[in-house]
Design a protein around this motif. Structure first.
Motif, PDB file in Angstrom:
ATOM      1  N   LEU A  73       0.942  -1.168   0.031  1.00 46.77           N
ATOM      2  CA  LEU A  73      -0.001   0.035  -0.023  1.00 46.77           C
ATOM      3  C   LEU A  73       1.054   1.205   0.105  1.00 46.77           C
ATOM      4  O   LEU A  73       0.700   2.143  -0.724  1.00 46.77           O
ATOM      5  N   ILE A  74       1.676   1.434   0.953  1.00 48.46           N
ATOM      6  CA  ILE A  74       2.823   2.558   1.142  1.00 48.46           C
ATOM      7  C   ILE A  74       3.459   2.950  -0.435  1.00 48.46           C
ATOM      8  O   ILE A  74       3.641   3.668  -0.755  1.00 48.46           O
ATOM      9  N   PHE A  75       4.146   1.595  -0.686  1.00 51.70           N
ATOM     10  CA  PHE A  75       4.990   1.904  -1.942  1.00 51.70           C
ATOM     11  C   PHE A  75       4.207   2.301  -3.148  1.00 51.70           C
ATOM     12  O   PHE A  75       4.730   3.084  -3.742  1.00 51.70           O
ATOM     13  N   TYR A  76       3.111   1.531  -3.547  1.00 51.70           N
ATOM     14  CA  TYR A  76       2.210   2.073  -4.544  1.00 51.70           C
ATOM     15  C   TYR A  76       1.548   3.302  -4.308  1.00 51.70           C
ATOM     16  O   TYR A  76       1.438   3.824  -5.341  1.00 51.70           O
ATOM     17  N   SER A  77       1.231   3.614  -3.412  1.00 52.37           N
ATOM     18  CA  SER A  77       0.412   4.611  -2.872  1.00 52.37           C
ATOM     19  C   SER A  77       1.610   6.074  -3.367  1.00 52.37           C
ATOM     20  O   SER A  77       1.124   7.046  -3.708  1.00 52.37           O
ATOM     21  N   LEU A  78       3.001   5.745  -2.616  1.00 48.88           N
ATOM     22  CA  LEU A  78       3.743   6.770  -2.773  1.00 48.88           C
ATOM     23  C   LEU A  78       3.945   7.025  -4.446  1.00 48.88           C
ATOM     24  O   LEU A  78       4.105   8.167  -4.867  1.00 48.88           O
ATOM     25  N   GLN A  79       4.217   6.026  -5.046  1.00 44.49           N
ATOM     26  CA  GLN A  79       4.452   5.958  -6.681  1.00 44.49           C
ATOM     27  C   GLN A  79       3.058   6.739  -7.282  1.00 44.49           C
ATOM     28  O   GLN A  79       3.544   7.502  -8.174  1.00 44.49           O
ATOM     29  N   LEU A  80       2.113   6.355  -7.003  1.00 38.81           N
ATOM     30  CA  LEU A  80       0.801   7.143  -7.477  1.00 38.81           C
ATOM     31  C   LEU A  80       0.783   8.654  -7.311  1.00 38.81           C
ATOM     32  O   LEU A  80       0.406   8.890  -8.203  1.00 38.81           O
ATOM     33  N   TRP A  81       1.056   8.978  -5.998  1.00 37.96           N
ATOM     34  CA  TRP A  81       0.873  10.416  -5.521  1.00 37.96           C
ATOM     35  C   TRP A  81       2.109  11.161  -6.396  1.00 37.96           C
ATOM     36  O   TRP A  81       1.762  12.187  -6.630  1.00 37.96           O
ATOM     37  N   LEU A  82       3.278  10.452  -6.404  1.00 32.74           N
ATOM     38  CA  LEU A  82       4.415  11.022  -7.205  1.00 32.74           C
ATOM     39  C   LEU A  82       4.058  11.145  -8.706  1.00 32.74           C
ATOM     40  O   LEU A  82       4.527  12.242  -9.331  1.00 32.74           O
ATOM     41  N   ASN A  83       3.346  10.320  -9.246  1.00 32.11           N
ATOM     42  CA  ASN A  83       3.107  10.279 -10.625  1.00 32.11           C
ATOM     43  C   ASN A  83       1.990  11.580 -10.870  1.00 32.11           C
ATOM     44  O   ASN A  83       2.084  12.423 -11.765  1.00 32.11           O
ATOM     45  N   ASP A  84       1.085  11.488 -10.145  1.00 31.91           N
ATOM     46  CA  ASP A  84       0.016  12.794  -9.863  1.00 31.91           C
ATOM     47  C   ASP A  84       0.773  14.068  -9.924  1.00 31.91           C
ATOM     48  O   ASP A  84       0.437  15.179 -10.636  1.00 31.91           O
ATOM     49  N   LEU A  85       1.696  14.188  -8.940  1.00 29.34           N
ATOM     50  CA  LEU A  85       2.268  15.478  -8.841  1.00 29.34           C
ATOM     51  C   LEU A  85       3.334  15.779  -9.923  1.00 29.34           C
ATOM     52  O   LEU A  85       3.346  17.023 -10.318  1.00 29.34           O
ATOM     53  N   THR A  86       3.983  14.938 -10.531  1.00 27.09           N
ATOM     54  CA  THR A  86       4.835  15.254 -11.634  1.00 27.09           C
ATOM     55  C   THR A  86       4.009  15.722 -12.904  1.00 27.09           C
ATOM     56  O   THR A  86       4.228  16.392 -13.514  1.00 27.09           O
ATOM     57  N   PRO A  98      13.522   1.683  -4.979  1.00 29.36           N
ATOM     58  CA  PRO A  98      13.097   0.646  -4.111  1.00 29.36           C
ATOM     59  C   PRO A  98      13.696   0.735  -2.542  1.00 29.36           C
ATOM     60  O   PRO A  98      13.158   0.421  -1.519  1.00 29.36           O
ATOM     61  N   PHE A  99      15.072   1.206  -2.564  1.00 32.10           N
ATOM     62  CA  PHE A  99      15.814   1.143  -1.425  1.00 32.10           C
ATOM     63  C   PHE A  99      15.211   2.192  -0.683  1.00 32.10           C
ATOM     64  O   PHE A  99      14.940   1.758   0.712  1.00 32.10           O
ATOM     65  N   ASN A 100      14.923   3.344  -0.970  1.00 32.41           N
ATOM     66  CA  ASN A 100      14.513   4.333  -0.125  1.00 32.41           C
ATOM     67  C   ASN A 100      13.116   4.217   0.007  1.00 32.41           C
ATOM     68  O   ASN A 100      12.643   4.442   1.475  1.00 32.41           O
ATOM     69  N   ALA A 101      12.169   3.699  -0.807  1.00 34.26           N
ATOM     70  CA  ALA A 101      10.999   3.234  -0.388  1.00 34.26           C
ATOM     71  C   ALA A 101      10.914   2.176   0.745  1.00 34.26           C
ATOM     72  O   ALA A 101      10.221   2.228   1.587  1.00 34.26           O
ATOM     73  N   GLY A 102      11.875   1.275   0.481  1.00 34.03           N
ATOM     74  CA  GLY A 102      11.952   0.143   1.684  1.00 34.03           C
ATOM     75  C   GLY A 102      12.053   0.836   3.255  1.00 34.03           C
ATOM     76  O   GLY A 102      11.709   0.274   4.263  1.00 34.03           O
ATOM     77  N   VAL A 103      13.276   1.743   2.896  1.00 33.98           N
ATOM     78  CA  VAL A 103      13.470   2.415   4.044  1.00 33.98           C
ATOM     79  C   VAL A 103      12.434   3.280   4.870  1.00 33.98           C
ATOM     80  O   VAL A 103      12.093   2.949   6.082  1.00 33.98           O
ATOM     81  N   MET A 104      11.606   3.831   3.995  1.00 36.00           N
ATOM     82  CA  MET A 104      10.650   4.688   4.562  1.00 36.00           C
ATOM     83  C   MET A 104       9.394   3.924   4.944  1.00 36.00           C
ATOM     84  O   MET A 104       8.609   3.959   6.032  1.00 36.00           O
ATOM     85  N   THR A 105       9.074   2.760   4.253  1.00 36.24           N
ATOM     86  CA  THR A 105       8.046   1.817   4.500  1.00 36.24           C
ATOM     87  C   THR A 105       8.110   1.102   5.669  1.00 36.24           C
ATOM     88  O   THR A 105       7.325   1.098   6.745  1.00 36.24           O
ATOM     89  N   LEU A 106       9.536   0.452   6.002  1.00 34.63           N
ATOM     90  CA  LEU A 106       9.682  -0.332   7.169  1.00 34.63           C
ATOM     91  C   LEU A 106       9.676   0.619   8.402  1.00 34.63           C
ATOM     92  O   LEU A 106       9.446   0.261   9.461  1.00 34.63           O
ATOM     93  N   GLY A 107      10.414   1.788   8.328  1.00 33.45           N
ATOM     94  CA  GLY A 107      10.518   2.703   9.507  1.00 33.45           C
ATOM     95  C   GLY A 107       9.179   3.279   9.896  1.00 33.45           C
ATOM     96  O   GLY A 107       9.099   3.362  11.152  1.00 33.45           O
ATOM     97  N   PHE A 108       8.390   3.466   8.848  1.00 32.26           N
ATOM     98  CA  PHE A 108       6.717   3.932   9.224  1.00 32.26           C
ATOM     99  C   PHE A 108       6.111   2.822   9.901  1.00 32.26           C
ATOM    100  O   PHE A 108       5.488   3.185  10.927  1.00 32.26           O
ATOM    101  N   ILE A 109       6.249   1.497   9.564  1.00 32.44           N
ATOM    102  CA  ILE A 109       5.601   0.351  10.149  1.00 32.44           C
ATOM    103  C   ILE A 109       6.215   0.108  11.523  1.00 32.44           C
ATOM    104  O   ILE A 109       5.397  -0.083  12.335  1.00 32.44           O
ATOM    105  N   TYR A 110       7.492  -0.086  11.570  1.00 34.02           N
ATOM    106  CA  TYR A 110       7.965  -0.337  12.989  1.00 34.02           C
ATOM    107  C   TYR A 110       8.104   0.747  13.791  1.00 34.02           C
ATOM    108  O   TYR A 110       8.259   0.807  15.115  1.00 34.02           O
ATOM    109  N   GLY A 111       7.937   2.194  13.375  1.00 32.31           N
ATOM    110  CA  GLY A 111       7.843   3.077  14.329  1.00 32.31           C
ATOM    111  C   GLY A 111       6.625   3.106  15.143  1.00 32.31           C
ATOM    112  O   GLY A 111       6.749   3.572  16.347  1.00 32.31           O
TER     113      GLY A 111
END
Length: 234
Positions: A73-86, A98-111
């Motif tokens: 959800l977080i990965f594809y939502s971020l990509q869709l929002w970024l597509n809309d913005l661009t 994918p690496f930055n997305a992974g850090v943000m996603t796991l960090g957000f979840i385990y936060g």
């Protein structure tokens, strides 16, 4: 398995690269999780409703949805929002790394999980300690650094250690969004050599080594923060 199977069959560099990628992902996600955890715990313990309600909603939502679903959800939502913005701004197409997305996603979840760790630890610190620090004229920053933080770490470390191990293993889920981590490297090596089981066992052993070393680190930290506590500092 023959002697050939008992080797890395030329995939040593690939597995080493995947291991390093997993460690980087886990460590950066941990730092983000710790920061979000402290902020979340502060929000949940705040008397200000505008801080307490969002923090409570954050932990409730994250802990109620499976990690794999949240990652997608977080990965594809971020990509869709970024597509809309661009598209809106007329910029060139941008793809989330994918690496930055992974850090943000796991960090957000385990936060969210670290939030509950820190909240329980803060509540375990005797209120009289903070009142005494205030009476001595310490500032809020000094009270946190000299009084609250050392004591809350003593209560939080067991839970932090457990959550770190779960976070480390959850890095394997990020391979589904295209990150070449240890699991992905083992799968690629297994498919190429038609010996998937062997390379997955190797990956499992690498995780075992990392978690064993991590346990030793947390034991040392627990001994450090339990200095002066009878029966706990050994």
């Amino acid at each position: 398995m023959g002697l050939q199977a008992l080797s890395l069959q030329g995939f040593g560099p690939l597995l080493a690269q995947g291991t390093w990628m997993t460690l980087k992902l886990a460590m950066l996600s941990l730092l983000l999780s710790l920061a979000l955890g402290l902020l979340g715990a502060t929000g949940k313990l705040s008397k200000v409703r505008v801080l307490r309600v969002p923090a409570t909603m954050y932990t409730t939502l994250i802990r109620s949805v499976p990690d794999l679903v949240l990652i997608l959800l977080i990965f594809y939502s971020l990509q869709l929002w970024l597509n809309d913005l661009t598209e809106l701004m007329g910029w060139d197409y941008l793809e989330i790394d994918p690496f930055n997305a992974g850090v943000m996603t796991l960090g957000f979840i385990y936060g969210a999980y670290f939030t509950e760790n820190f909240r329980g630890a803060i509540l375990s610190v005797p209120a009289g300690q903070l009142e005494a620090a205030t009476a001595y004229g310490l500032s809020k920053a000094q009270r946190f650094r000299l009084v609250l933080f050392p004591q809350l770490m003593r209560f939080a470390l067991p839970g932090l250690g457990n959550n770190w191990l779960v976070l480390l293993k959850s890095t394997a889920l990020v391979s589904i969004i295209g990150l070449s981590d240890l699991v992905k490297a083992a799968q690629n090596a297994g498919k190429t050599t038609n010996n998937t089981l062997y390379f997955l066992i190797l990956a499992a052993l690498v995780y075992l080594v990392i978690t064993t070393l991590s346990n030793q680190v947390f034991k040392r930290l627990e001994r450090r923060y339990n200095i002066g506590i009878k029966g706990l500092a050994r």
